[in-house]
Write a protein that holds these residues in place. Structure first.
Motif, short mmCIF file in Angstrom:
data_model
loop_
_atom_site.label_atom_id
_atom_site.label_comp_id
_atom_site.label_asym_id
_atom_site.label_seq_id
_atom_site.Cartn_x
_atom_site.Cartn_y
_atom_site.Cartn_z
N TYR A 223 45.34 29.68 53.00
CA TYR A 223 44.91 30.77 52.11
C TYR A 223 46.06 31.77 51.87
O TYR A 223 46.26 32.25 50.75
CB TYR A 223 43.72 31.51 52.72
N MET A 224 46.79 32.09 52.92
CA MET A 224 47.87 33.08 52.79
C MET A 224 48.93 32.63 51.80
O MET A 224 49.50 33.43 51.07
CB MET A 224 48.52 33.29 54.17
N THR A 225 49.19 31.32 51.80
CA THR A 225 50.34 30.84 51.02
C THR A 225 49.94 30.08 49.75
O THR A 225 50.82 29.60 49.04
CB THR A 225 51.20 29.90 51.90
N CYS A 226 48.65 30.00 49.48
CA CYS A 226 48.21 29.27 48.28
C CYS A 226 48.83 29.90 47.03
O CYS A 226 48.98 31.12 46.93
CB CYS A 226 46.69 29.29 48.19
N ASP A 227 49.17 29.06 46.08
CA ASP A 227 49.97 29.49 44.93
C ASP A 227 49.22 30.33 43.89
O ASP A 227 49.84 30.84 42.97
CB ASP A 227 50.63 28.28 44.26
N VAL A 228 47.90 30.45 44.02
CA VAL A 228 47.17 31.29 43.06
C VAL A 228 46.49 32.48 43.74
O VAL A 228 45.89 33.32 43.09
CB VAL A 228 46.09 30.49 42.29
N GLY A 229 46.59 32.57 45.06
CA GLY A 229 45.82 33.54 45.84
C GLY A 229 44.91 32.77 46.77
O GLY A 229 45.10 31.56 46.97
N ALA A 230 43.90 33.45 47.33
CA ALA A 230 43.13 32.84 48.43
C ALA A 230 42.16 31.76 47.96
O ALA A 230 40.96 31.97 47.92
CB ALA A 230 42.40 33.94 49.19
N HIS A 231 42.71 30.61 47.63
CA HIS A 231 41.90 29.48 47.20
C HIS A 231 42.12 28.31 48.15
O HIS A 231 43.21 28.12 48.67
CB HIS A 231 42.25 29.10 45.76
N HIS A 232 41.06 27.51 48.32
CA HIS A 232 41.09 26.50 49.39
C HIS A 232 41.65 25.15 48.98
O HIS A 232 42.04 24.36 49.81
CB HIS A 232 39.65 26.25 49.87
N ASN A 233 41.67 24.85 47.68
CA ASN A 233 41.80 23.43 47.34
C ASN A 233 43.20 22.86 47.43
O ASN A 233 43.37 21.66 47.42
CB ASN A 233 41.16 23.14 45.98
N ARG A 234 44.22 23.71 47.51
CA ARG A 234 45.57 23.16 47.65
C ARG A 234 45.73 22.50 49.02
O ARG A 234 46.33 21.45 49.13
CB ARG A 234 46.62 24.27 47.51
N ALA B 94 47.91 35.26 35.34
CA ALA B 94 46.55 35.59 35.76
C ALA B 94 46.22 37.07 35.61
O ALA B 94 46.91 37.91 36.17
CB ALA B 94 46.37 35.19 37.22
N PRO B 95 45.16 37.37 34.87
CA PRO B 95 44.71 38.77 34.81
C PRO B 95 44.26 39.29 36.17
O PRO B 95 44.40 40.46 36.47
CB PRO B 95 43.50 38.71 33.86
N LEU B 96 43.74 38.39 37.01
CA LEU B 96 43.22 38.82 38.31
C LEU B 96 44.34 39.25 39.25
O LEU B 96 44.20 40.21 40.00
CB LEU B 96 42.41 37.68 38.95
N THR B 97 45.45 38.53 39.21
CA THR B 97 46.49 38.74 40.22
C THR B 97 47.84 39.22 39.67
O THR B 97 48.67 39.70 40.42
CB THR B 97 46.77 37.42 40.97
N GLY B 98 48.07 39.04 38.40
CA GLY B 98 49.39 39.34 37.85
C GLY B 98 50.41 38.27 38.18
O GLY B 98 51.61 38.42 37.93
N GLY C 207 41.02 32.93 38.71
CA GLY C 207 42.19 33.67 38.26
C GLY C 207 42.02 34.42 36.95
O GLY C 207 42.89 35.17 36.55
N GLY C 208 40.91 34.18 36.26
CA GLY C 208 40.68 34.91 35.01
C GLY C 208 41.13 34.17 33.76
O GLY C 208 41.42 34.79 32.73
N VAL C 209 41.17 32.83 33.83
CA VAL C 209 41.58 32.06 32.65
C VAL C 209 40.65 32.33 31.46
O VAL C 209 41.09 32.31 30.30
CB VAL C 209 41.66 30.55 32.95
N GLY C 210 39.38 32.62 31.74
CA GLY C 210 38.43 32.91 30.66
C GLY C 210 38.73 34.24 29.98
O GLY C 210 38.49 34.41 28.78
N ALA C 211 39.26 35.18 30.76
CA ALA C 211 39.63 36.48 30.17
C ALA C 211 40.82 36.31 29.23
O ALA C 211 40.91 36.99 28.20
CB ALA C 211 39.97 37.47 31.27
N VAL C 212 41.72 35.41 29.58
CA VAL C 212 42.89 35.17 28.71
C VAL C 212 42.42 34.53 27.40
O VAL C 212 42.84 34.92 26.31
CB VAL C 212 43.94 34.30 29.43
N MET C 213 41.51 33.58 27.50
CA MET C 213 40.97 32.97 26.29
C MET C 213 40.26 34.04 25.44
O MET C 213 40.45 34.10 24.21
CB MET C 213 39.99 31.86 26.67
#
Lengths: 608, 135
Positions: A439-450, A83-87, A186-192
Motif C-alpha cells: 500500500y505504501m509504495t503502490c503507484d496510484v496510492g493505497a490500492h491493493h491490486n499491484r 489524478a484529481p484525487l492525488t495530483g 483516482g478520479g478518472v470519471g472526474a477527468v472525463m
C-alpha cells in the motif's frame, strides 16, 4: 499489426477534431499496450503541472494485445490520466466488454484531450467516429444512461459512462460500464466529466489479425482448458471475490469501522455463501472469462438490481461503515455506480466521517442532521448522494479523505486511512507488513491490486520485516501490473493457480514477438519506475514522506478481533522503506537513481 | 450432434463466440459467430443464449443447395455456393442463421464443431445427439 487494432484515436474536444493515427510499432514493442501506452502518452503529452481537471490533462483508455482475443480473461482496459484525487498518476483497470470492442474498432488507445464547450458523447462505429450532443443525458445516472444508449444503439455497442459525480468533479468519480464494471480509482470519471464528455459509445466489427493462427488457437485453447480443469474453478466462480470476506475476517484484514479493527463481529451476513444464497441471480463475466467473479443481484428490500457487491465494496461499504446487511451493501453499491463514485473511496471516507462524528469532531450541525453513527444505513445512503452532488458535508468528503481531514483537523488526519491521497482499499494492515508496504509504495496510492501480498504475510509470519518480504512485494509490483499492460485479468493466475507460462506461447502467437516472463517483468519494472518518476515530476516535494502509511497502523492497535493488540512498529515502517528503496535502486528519499534509470532505458528527457 | 445450452449458466463472457469465429472463419471476430448471447440488464439480470438445433429448415429453403449436411448430421454452409439470397435467415426458428454482407461474403451458421463448448468455463454449452420427437 498483429494483435493490435492498429490505430490511436485522438479526440480533441476543444476543436471537435477527431483523428486516427497509426499505432507506432516501436510503441507496441516497448510498452505493449494498456497501462504501458497510458504512461507513455501521459509523460509525453500532458505538460508538467497540468491541472487534472483542466484542458491540458488527457484521459487515455487502452486495451492490450490479449484484449478481445481467445485469451482467458482478455477483458481489461486501462484508463490513465493525471489524478484529481492525488495530483499524481492515475491508472484504473476496467473489466467488461468495452476493451474488446475498442480492439474490434481498430483502436489501441483513445486519447481524450482539451475540453468541449458543451456536453457530448464520443460515438465510434468502426472507422466512423464523431462527437454527439449529450445534453439529454447530462445529470443522469451512469446506469440509467447506459440503458438508454443500449436501447438506442443496440447490444453490439459497448458504453463507458460517467454519473453526476463525474460531471461535478468529485475527486473519486469513476467511469461505469456494463451495468456495474468500473474504472474506479483516482478520479478518472472526474477527468472525463471535466472534458464535458458523458460517455464513449463504441462498436467494432473488424477481425483482429494474429501472427500465427494455428498456434494461436492451440495456445488459446490450452489456456481455457487449464482454467476449466483447475481445482478451484467451481468454488471461485460460485462466490467470486466474496470468497475472501470470511478469510479476511478471520485473518484480521477486513476493514472494520474505519480500519480501527480487522475483524467485524457481525460479518457473517456479509460472507460470500450467505450473499450467494440471499441475493445473487446470475454470474456476470467480463469478456472471455472462464471463471467469472462478477455477481449480479436482485435486492428485494430496495426493489433494485445491482452488480455485485464484490469484496472491496463489501469491505468498505459494509464492515468499514459498520453495516452487516448485505442487501444494504448491494444497494449502496448501486447508488455509487449510478451516481458515479468509487465504492472503495466512498466507504473509506464515510467511515472516516463516522469516526469523526462518534468522536464529536463532526456534529449534527456539520452532517446536516444525519446521525452519522457506524452502522446507520440510511445515513450512509444519504451521504453517498451528498458526496456525488457535493452537497453539505458531501462537498467536503468529495475531495477525498486526505484533504477533508486536513481541513477538519483536530487529530482526524491520524485516522484518515490513505496513502498519497488515495483512500486505502479493503485490507486492514495493522499487522501485515508486506501488504502494508504494498500500500505504501503502490503507484496510484493505497490500492491493493499491484501487489496483493497479504497471503505472503500469513505464509511467512505477518510481523516479520525481512528482505524476502520486500523482494516479494517488488516482484508482484513488476509482474502483476503486466496483466494491465496486456489487457487481461490476473485472477486466473491468482485464484485458479493457472501456470503463467501458458500466456507465453499465446502472446507470441498473437504478436509474433517471443517474450519470456523475465522479459515481461523487465517491462513491468520499467513502467513502475516511469510512474514513480511521473510523481516526482508533478510534485516538487515528492519523496519518502509520500510513502508513509496511515498513522493508525503504527499507532493504534485494534481493541478487538484477530489482530487485537497488534500493530506495526514505526521503526519497522522505516526499515521496510529502506530495504524497498535499496532493492528498487532508488535513493534514501525514494527517487530512482541515474544508474537505475540507465539500466531500464529511461532517459531523463522522457520524464523531464 | 447438435449444441445445447443452459442459459442460466451463461455469464455472457463471449469466449464461445470468439472460438466460433475462429472455427468458422479462421478469424478473431465474435461478430462473425454462430451463436447469440442476449444480455438483459439492468433487469431482470439474465443472459439468453440462442444456438442452432440443426433442424435443417435453412437447408430446406436454400435455392442453391449451399447448406449441406456433414457425416455427423450437422448442417453447414458451403461458402462457395452461397448466393447471399438470405432465404435461410427468416426461416431459422432460433435466429442463428446469419447473412451480414459487411462482414462476410457468405451466409454462415453453426457446424456443431464444439469449440465453443471447449472454452465455456461455466459449462453452459454442450454437444449431444439431436433429440428426435417420438410420436
Amino acid at each position: 499489426m498483429n494483435g493490435y487494432g492498429g490505430n490511436i484515436l485522438r479526440v480533441n474536444l476543444t476543436t471537435g477534431g477527431i483523428t486516427r493515427e497509426a499505432t507506432p510499432p516501436e510503441l507496441a514493442r516497448d510498452y505493449l499496450g494498456g497501462r504501458g501506452f497510458g504512461i507513455y502518452f501521459l509523460l509525453k503529452e500532458v505538460p508538467r503541472g497540468a491541472d487534472p481537471l483542466g484542458p491540458e490533462n488527457k484521459l487515455i483508455v487502452s486495451p492490450g494485445p490479449l484484449s478481445g482475443m481467445l485469451a482467458a480473461g482478455g477483458g481489461k482496459c486501462d484508463w490513465t490520466c493525471k489524478a484529481p484525487l492525488t495530483g499524481g498518476y492515475a491508472s484504473a483497470s476496467m473489466g467488461g466488454h468495452f476493451t474488446a470492442e475498442l480492439k474490434y474498432a481498430g483502436l489501441d488507445s483513445i486519447i481524450l484531450e482539451g475540453v468541449s464547450s458543451k456536453p457530448v458523447y464520443v460515438f465510434i462505429d468502426d472507422k466512423k467516429s464523431e462527437l454527439r450532443d449529450a445534453a439529454e443525458y447530462w445529470g443522469q445516472g451512469a446506469v440509467d444512461v447506459e440503458k438508454e444508449l443500449k436501447d438506442k444503439f443496440g447490444e453490439e455497442f459497448q458504453i463507458a459512462v460517467i454519473g453526476p459525480a463525474g460531471e461535478k468533479a468529485v475527486s473519486f468519480a469513476h467511469i461505469n460500464h456494463d451495468f456495474g464494471r468500473q474504472a474506479g480509482r483516482g478520479g478518472v470519471g472526474a477527468v472525463m466529466g471535466s472534458k464535458n464528455v458523458k460517455a464513449i459509445v463504441v462498436r467494432g466489427t473488424r477481425s483482429v489479425p494474429v501472427a500465427d493462427l494455428d498456434a494461436y488457437r492451440k495456445a488459446g485453447m490450452a489456456l481455457y482448458k487449464a482454467c476449466k480443469e483447475a481445482e478451484g474453478l467451481k468454488e471461485w466462480t460460485s462466490y467470486g471475490t466474496t470468497i475472501v470476506v470470511s478469510w479476511c475476517d478471520e485473518a484480521g484484514a477486513l476493514p472494520t469501522r474505519n480500519f480501527s479493527a480487522g475483524s467485524f463481529e457481525d460479518a457473517k451476513t456479509l460472507y460470500g455463501p450467505y450473499m450467494r444464497e440471499k441475493i445473487v441471480v446470475t454470474d456476470k463475466g467480463c469478456f472471455g472469462c472462464p471463471c467469472p467473479c462478477g455477481k449480479y443481484s436482485k435486492v428485494k428490500k430496495y426493489n433494485a438490481y445491482a452488480e455485485g457487491p464484490e469484496y472491496e465494496t463489501i469491505g468498505l461499504l459494509g464492515s468499514n461503515v459498520g453495516i452487516s446487511d448485505i442487501e444494504a451493501v448491494a444497494y449502496a453499491n448501486l447508488l455509487c455506480d449510478n451516481l458515479g463514485i468509487d465504492t472503495i473511496s466512498a466507504g473509506n471516507v464515510i467511515g472516516w466521517a463516522m469516526e469523526c462524528y462518534e468522536k464529536g469532531i463532526l456534529t449534527k450541525q456539520d452532517t446536516g442532521g444525519l446521525d452519522l453513527k457506524f452502522g446507520n444505513i440510511d445515513a450512509t445512503f444519504k451521504l453517498i448522494e451528498m458526496i456525488a452532488k457535493k452537497e453539505g458535508l458531501g462537498a467536503l468528503l468529495a475531495d477525498g479523505v486526505k484533504k477533508a481531514s486536513q481541513k477538519i483537523g483536530k487529530g482526524s488526519e491520524k485516522f484518515a486511512i490513505q496513502v498519497k491521497g488515495m483512500e486505502q482499499s479493503g485490507y486492514a494492515t495493522h499487522n501485515a507488513t508486506s501488504m502494508l508496504l504494498a500500500y505504501m509504495t503502490c503507484d496510484v496510492g493505497a490500492h491493493h491490486n499491484r501487489a496483493w501480498a497479504i497471503t505472503y504475510d500469513i505464509q511467512v509470519g505477518r510481523e516479520k520485516v525481512v528482505p524476502e518480504k520486500v523482494a516479494r512485494v517488488i516482484w508482484l509490483q513488476n509482474f502483476r501490473p503486466m496483466f494491465d499492460v496486456l489487457g487481461a485479468c490476473r485472477l486466473q493466475w491468482v485464484e485458479l493457480g493457472i501456470d503463467r507460462e501458458l500466456y507465453i506461447p499465446l502472446l507470441e502467437s498473437i504478436t509474433g514477438i517471443k517474450r519470456s516472463w523475465e522479459d515481461l517483468e523487465k517491462v513491468g519494472e520499467r513502467i513502475w519506475n516511469l510512474t514513480r518518476l511521473y510523481w516526482v515530476r508533478e510534485n516538487a516535494d515528492f519523496g519518502r514522506a509520500w510513502d508513509m502509511p496511515p498513522a493508525r497502523f503504527y499507532t493504534e492497535a485494534p481493541t478487538s478481533g484477530t489482530t487485537k493488540g497488534q500493530i506495526t512498529k514505526f521503526e519497522d515502517v522505516n526499515r521496510l522503506l529502506d530495504m524497498y528503496y535499496e532493492q528498487r535502486g532508488w535513493d534514501s528519499n525514494g527517487l530512482p537513481i541515474p544508474e537505475t534509470m540507465e539500466k531500464l532505458g529511461i532517459k531523463q528527457e522522457m520524464v523531464a | 450432434m447438435r449444441l445445447y445450452v443452459d442459459s442460466k449458466k451463461c455469464s455472457g463472457c463471449n469466449a464461445c463466440r470468439v472460438a466460433c469465429s475462429l472455427s468458422v472463419f479462421g478469424e478473431n471476430n465474435p461478430k462473425k459467430a454462430s451463436l447469440v448471447i442476449e444480455p438483459h440488464f439492468p433487469a431482470p439480470g439474465e443472459y439468453i443464449v440462442r444456438v442452432c438445433t440443426q433442424c435443417g429448415e435453412c437447408a430446406a429453403v436454400c435455392p442453391t443447395e449451399a447448406i449441406k449436411q456433414d457425416a455427423q448430421g450437422a448442417y453447414y454452409v458451403d461458402f462457395a455456393e452461397c448466393n447471399l439470397c438470405e432465404a435461410c435467415v427468416p426461416v431459422c426458428p432460433e435466429g442463428v442463421m446469419f447473412v451480414r454482407t459487411e462482414l462476410a461474403n457468405t451466409a454462415w451458421k453453426c457446424t456443431s464443431c464444439g469449440d465453443c463448448v471447449a472454452v465455456c468455463g461455466t459449462s453452459a454449452l454442450w454437444l449431444a445427439e439431436v433429440e428426435t420427437e417420438t410420436a
